[in-house]
Scaffold this motif. Structure first.
Motif, PDB file in Angstrom:
ATOM      1  N   ASN A  70       0.707  -1.047  -0.076  1.00  0.00           N
ATOM      2  CA  ASN A  70      -0.035  -0.147  -0.029  1.00  0.00           C
ATOM      3  C   ASN A  70       0.749   1.153   0.138  1.00  0.00           C
ATOM      4  O   ASN A  70       2.086   1.330   0.679  1.00  0.00           O
ATOM      5  CB  ASN A  70      -0.790   0.005   1.181  1.00  0.00           C
ATOM      6  CG  ASN A  70      -1.912  -0.968   1.205  1.00  0.00           C
ATOM      7  OD1 ASN A  70      -2.127  -1.947   1.985  1.00  0.00           O
ATOM      8  ND2 ASN A  70      -2.978  -0.903   0.376  1.00  0.00           N
ATOM      9  N   GLY A  71       0.451   2.209  -0.760  1.00  0.00           N
ATOM     10  CA  GLY A  71       1.379   3.560  -0.702  1.00  0.00           C
ATOM     11  C   GLY A  71       2.576   3.349  -1.769  1.00  0.00           C
ATOM     12  O   GLY A  71       3.368   4.236  -1.849  1.00  0.00           O
ATOM     13  N   ALA A  72       2.704   2.048  -2.594  1.00  0.00           N
ATOM     14  CA  ALA A  72       3.936   1.800  -3.325  1.00  0.00           C
ATOM     15  C   ALA A  72       3.731   2.739  -4.712  1.00  0.00           C
ATOM     16  O   ALA A  72       4.927   3.084  -5.200  1.00  0.00           O
ATOM     17  CB  ALA A  72       4.071   0.370  -3.690  1.00  0.00           C
ATOM     18  N   GLY A  73       2.717   3.095  -5.042  1.00  0.00           N
ATOM     19  CA  GLY A  73       2.547   4.058  -6.218  1.00  0.00           C
ATOM     20  C   GLY A  73       1.872   3.356  -7.330  1.00  0.00           C
ATOM     21  O   GLY A  73       1.683   3.983  -8.564  1.00  0.00           O
ATOM     22  N   ILE A  97      -3.283  -5.639 -11.399  1.00  0.00           N
ATOM     23  CA  ILE A  97      -2.786  -4.983 -10.057  1.00  0.00           C
ATOM     24  C   ILE A  97      -3.314  -5.931  -9.194  1.00  0.00           C
ATOM     25  O   ILE A  97      -4.588  -6.187  -9.047  1.00  0.00           O
ATOM     26  CB  ILE A  97      -3.364  -3.630  -9.798  1.00  0.00           C
ATOM     27  CG1 ILE A  97      -2.716  -2.642 -11.027  1.00  0.00           C
ATOM     28  CG2 ILE A  97      -2.513  -3.280  -8.457  1.00  0.00           C
ATOM     29  CD1 ILE A  97      -3.667  -1.193 -10.802  1.00  0.00           C
ATOM     30  N   SER A  98      -2.496  -6.317  -8.129  1.00  0.00           N
ATOM     31  CA  SER A  98      -2.960  -7.290  -7.214  1.00  0.00           C
ATOM     32  C   SER A  98      -2.018  -7.330  -5.845  1.00  0.00           C
ATOM     33  O   SER A  98      -0.804  -6.975  -5.930  1.00  0.00           O
ATOM     34  CB  SER A  98      -3.156  -8.552  -7.695  1.00  0.00           C
ATOM     35  OG  SER A  98      -3.534  -9.712  -6.989  1.00  0.00           O
ATOM     36  N   HIS A  99      -2.512  -7.829  -4.761  1.00  0.00           N
ATOM     37  CA  HIS A  99      -1.853  -8.220  -3.436  1.00  0.00           C
ATOM     38  C   HIS A  99      -1.452  -9.677  -3.570  1.00  0.00           C
ATOM     39  O   HIS A  99      -0.568 -10.080  -2.588  1.00  0.00           O
ATOM     40  CB  HIS A  99      -2.494  -7.706  -2.384  1.00  0.00           C
ATOM     41  CG  HIS A  99      -2.395  -6.321  -1.892  1.00  0.00           C
ATOM     42  ND1 HIS A  99      -3.271  -5.370  -1.989  1.00  0.00           N
ATOM     43  CD2 HIS A  99      -1.467  -5.422  -1.761  1.00  0.00           C
ATOM     44  CE1 HIS A  99      -3.158  -4.159  -1.758  1.00  0.00           C
ATOM     45  NE2 HIS A  99      -1.918  -4.190  -1.328  1.00  0.00           N
ATOM     46  N   VAL A 115      -4.948  -3.970   2.531  1.00  0.00           N
ATOM     47  CA  VAL A 115      -3.472  -3.649   3.318  1.00  0.00           C
ATOM     48  C   VAL A 115      -2.419  -4.714   2.609  1.00  0.00           C
ATOM     49  O   VAL A 115      -2.834  -5.596   2.016  1.00  0.00           O
ATOM     50  CB  VAL A 115      -3.401  -3.794   4.609  1.00  0.00           C
ATOM     51  CG1 VAL A 115      -4.696  -2.861   5.479  1.00  0.00           C
ATOM     52  CG2 VAL A 115      -3.630  -5.099   5.265  1.00  0.00           C
ATOM     53  N   ASP A 116      -1.230  -4.215   2.775  1.00  0.00           N
ATOM     54  CA  ASP A 116      -0.042  -5.029   1.884  1.00  0.00           C
ATOM     55  C   ASP A 116       0.416  -6.194   2.686  1.00  0.00           C
ATOM     56  O   ASP A 116      -0.129  -6.457   3.748  1.00  0.00           O
ATOM     57  CB  ASP A 116       1.044  -3.941   1.828  1.00  0.00           C
ATOM     58  CG  ASP A 116       1.787  -3.312   2.964  1.00  0.00           C
ATOM     59  OD1 ASP A 116       2.175  -4.064   3.597  1.00  0.00           O
ATOM     60  OD2 ASP A 116       1.519  -1.954   3.127  1.00  0.00           O
ATOM     61  N   ILE A 117       1.167  -6.756   2.247  1.00  0.00           N
ATOM     62  CA  ILE A 117       1.462  -8.146   2.393  1.00  0.00           C
ATOM     63  C   ILE A 117       2.456  -8.033   3.983  1.00  0.00           C
ATOM     64  O   ILE A 117       2.169  -8.894   4.959  1.00  0.00           O
ATOM     65  CB  ILE A 117       2.351  -8.842   1.687  1.00  0.00           C
ATOM     66  CG1 ILE A 117       2.473 -10.448   1.963  1.00  0.00           C
ATOM     67  CG2 ILE A 117       3.953  -8.473   1.367  1.00  0.00           C
ATOM     68  CD1 ILE A 117       3.243 -11.221   0.983  1.00  0.00           C
TER      69      ILE A 117
END
Length: 515
Positions: free
Chosen positions: A40-43, A197-199, A433-435
């Motif tokens: 999250n927030g990586a762009g 785009i995916s987590h 949220v990110d990994i």
């Protein structure tokens, strides 16, 4: 001529003082599926929204099919064959599928809309890509998976051959995800170029030809699927290894802490009304609730936490009836609650990190005495929570609005878990949220269980449900369709129950097929 249909070079984008993209690089080859991943927030979403013309770039170059783009907007992007399927679907629920697909691009016959021509054009895409879409149903009457297919058809109808999909599997069942992947591979065969785009790294590894990684606004490199692994991708994304395999404990559960008895809960949506639901949670166990979004999960959580009235039935917490008590009174009996929407119910984004961390018990010792606030006690607690839950930035006097999604969620989790309540209701605790944050939050839930709390976990992430839960309850249209132990559950039988099916019936059919 370049082999790329899209080239994004040296992209920079800021929103005020927030530097969303510091050095963005991306390219796309005709007829490939290229995944873009990052925390999250990586762009990554910002990069693709610039490609679609939703945000202007501050500096850098965007080249589409060999043509250098000047000022891009969505209309111009569509003109150049770029379409985007957003995470939140852009559909009008009261219109039919057909009306949604042609909205704003209606074919005309004189002064009238030529619905017959539109139907033929849409049916061509349905047949070509095996889409399974019901054109005459209202959007409010179709499944999430079908709504997503409608969005894809919309982009194709507008002439898109470059399609961006933002977190496309976030709300899909395993069966719907497989169907989506079939469609994406069919689009690829027709030489459409896709950005995914995916987590979910397992899905990225399954569907991608190439994978690009971003970290904190910087481009970290691109690799072909064959040259990498989920572990390597994780290291590129966050700079270290992440362990999502929970060391689950199987100690005997204690006494019943939550008892929901034949509860009926109203809802504006017919599919999400709770109809005679009964379930329980014991001390020292995690009970997972699985289901497709909108099938009563929110209504169940709100009924338990005092946020929605119960029409019939009873809810007991630690032996005390809490049916239709206020949220404050329910919390006083022994409930902590991680809400599914951190922004509307979990946080006051204008207040500081410290204030949010003590918000639920700010009127109690040690944080206050009468009308006087105890600032040193609040500072001490905030300092401990920021360190224990790795909340970044560490300056707890900053407003919560300055935090990324993952760190904002950590504030909610830290506050609720630190109160050591008897029951923790966790609704979609890792959504969006990110990994790295997922790893932290999941370990926190397991720790709460080890400390004797009962945990009711509601999540659309089946991997999360199966890895954390001791028992799993599946709901469909406000009713329980099955209960499985963690050992019995897999994506197939959970997905079947989530769509209203029966595992027993499936087994019977398989038995008949073998005879």
């Amino acid at each position: 001529m370049s082999e790329y249909v899209v080239e994004m070079r040296n992209i920079v984008k800021s929103f005020g003082e927030v530097h969303a993209v510091k050095d963005g690089q991306f390219n796309l080859i005709k007829g490939e599926i290229h995944s873009l991943i990052g925390e999250n927030g990586a762009g990554k979403s910002t990069m693709m929204k610039m490609l679609y013309g939703m945000y202007p770039i501050d500096s850098g170059e965007i080249v589409v099919k060999g043509e250098l783009m000047g000022k891009l907007d969505p209309k111009l992007a569509i003109h150049h064959g770029i379409g985007m399927v957003h995470q939140e679907f852009m559909l009008v629920s009261d219109l039919t599928v057909l009306e949604n697909v042609i909205l704003g691009f209606e074919p005309k016959k004189g002064f009238q809309i030529d619905f017959e021509k539109a139907r033929k054009e849409i049916q061509h895409f349905i047949d070509q890509y095996n889409m399974e879409i019901q054109l005459d149903k209202k959007v409010s009457q179709i499944s999430v998976g079908e709504a997503q297919r409608v969005e894809i058809i919309k982009t194709l109808m507008r002439g898109a051959d470059i399609i961006i999909l933002d977190e496309p599997t976030a709300v899909l069942t395993p069966q719907e995800t497989r169907k989506l992947f079939e469609i994406l591979n069919n689009l690829k065969k027709e030489q459409k170029s896709l950005v995914f785009i995916s987590h979910k790294l397992n899905e990225v590894m399954e569907i991608s030809d190439r994978i690009s990684v971003m970290r904190q606004g910087f481009y970290m490199g691109s690799v072909s699927k064959e040259e990498t692994s989920p572990l390597d991708l994780t290291k590129k994304m966050i700079g270290r290894e992440v362990f999502l395999n929970i060391d689950k404990t199987y100690e005997k559960a204690g006494k019943r802490i939550l008892d929901v008895q034949d509860v009926w809960v109203p809802s504006q949506k017919e599919t999400s009304k709770i109809r005679g639901m009964s379930l329980h949670v014991n001390e020292g166990e995690i009970v997972g609730v699985a289901g497709i979004d909108g099938n009563g999960q929110s209504e169940l959580i709100e009924a338990i936490t005092g946020l929605r009235p119960v029409e019939k039935g009873h809810i007991f917490l630690d032996g005390k009836e809490i049916t239709n008590l206020s949220p404050k009174k329910v919390r006083a009996v022994g409930l902590a609650h991680i809400p599914e929407d951190r922004n509307t119910r979990g946080l006051n984004r204008t207040m500081s990190i410290e204030e949010n961390l003590v918000a639920v018990e700010v009127d109690k010792a040690p944080y206050s005495k009468g009308m006087v606030m105890n600032s040193p006690a609040m500072d001490k607690h905030a300092e401990e929570m920021v360190k224990l839950f790795d909340i970044r930035p560490t300056d707890y006097k900053l407003p919560t609005s300055s935090l990324s999604g993952g760190n904002a969620q950590k504030v909610v989790v830290a506050r609720e878990v630190s109160m050591n309540k008897k029951l923790l209701v966790a609704a979609q605790p890792t959504r969006g949220v990110d990994i790295g944050a997922i790893e932290s939050i999941q370990k926190t839930l397991e720790e709460a269980k080890k400390n004797g709390a009962g945990v009711l976990l509601v999540s659309t992430e089946l991997e999360e449900i199966t890895s954390l839960s001791d028992r799993i309850i599946v709901i469909h249209e406000g009713k329980i369709t099955g209960e499985l132990s963690a050992g019995e559950a897999n994506e197939n039988n959970l997905g079947l129950l989530m769509m209203g099916g029966s595992v027993e019936k499936k087994l019977e059919k398989e038995g008949e097929a073998h005879e």
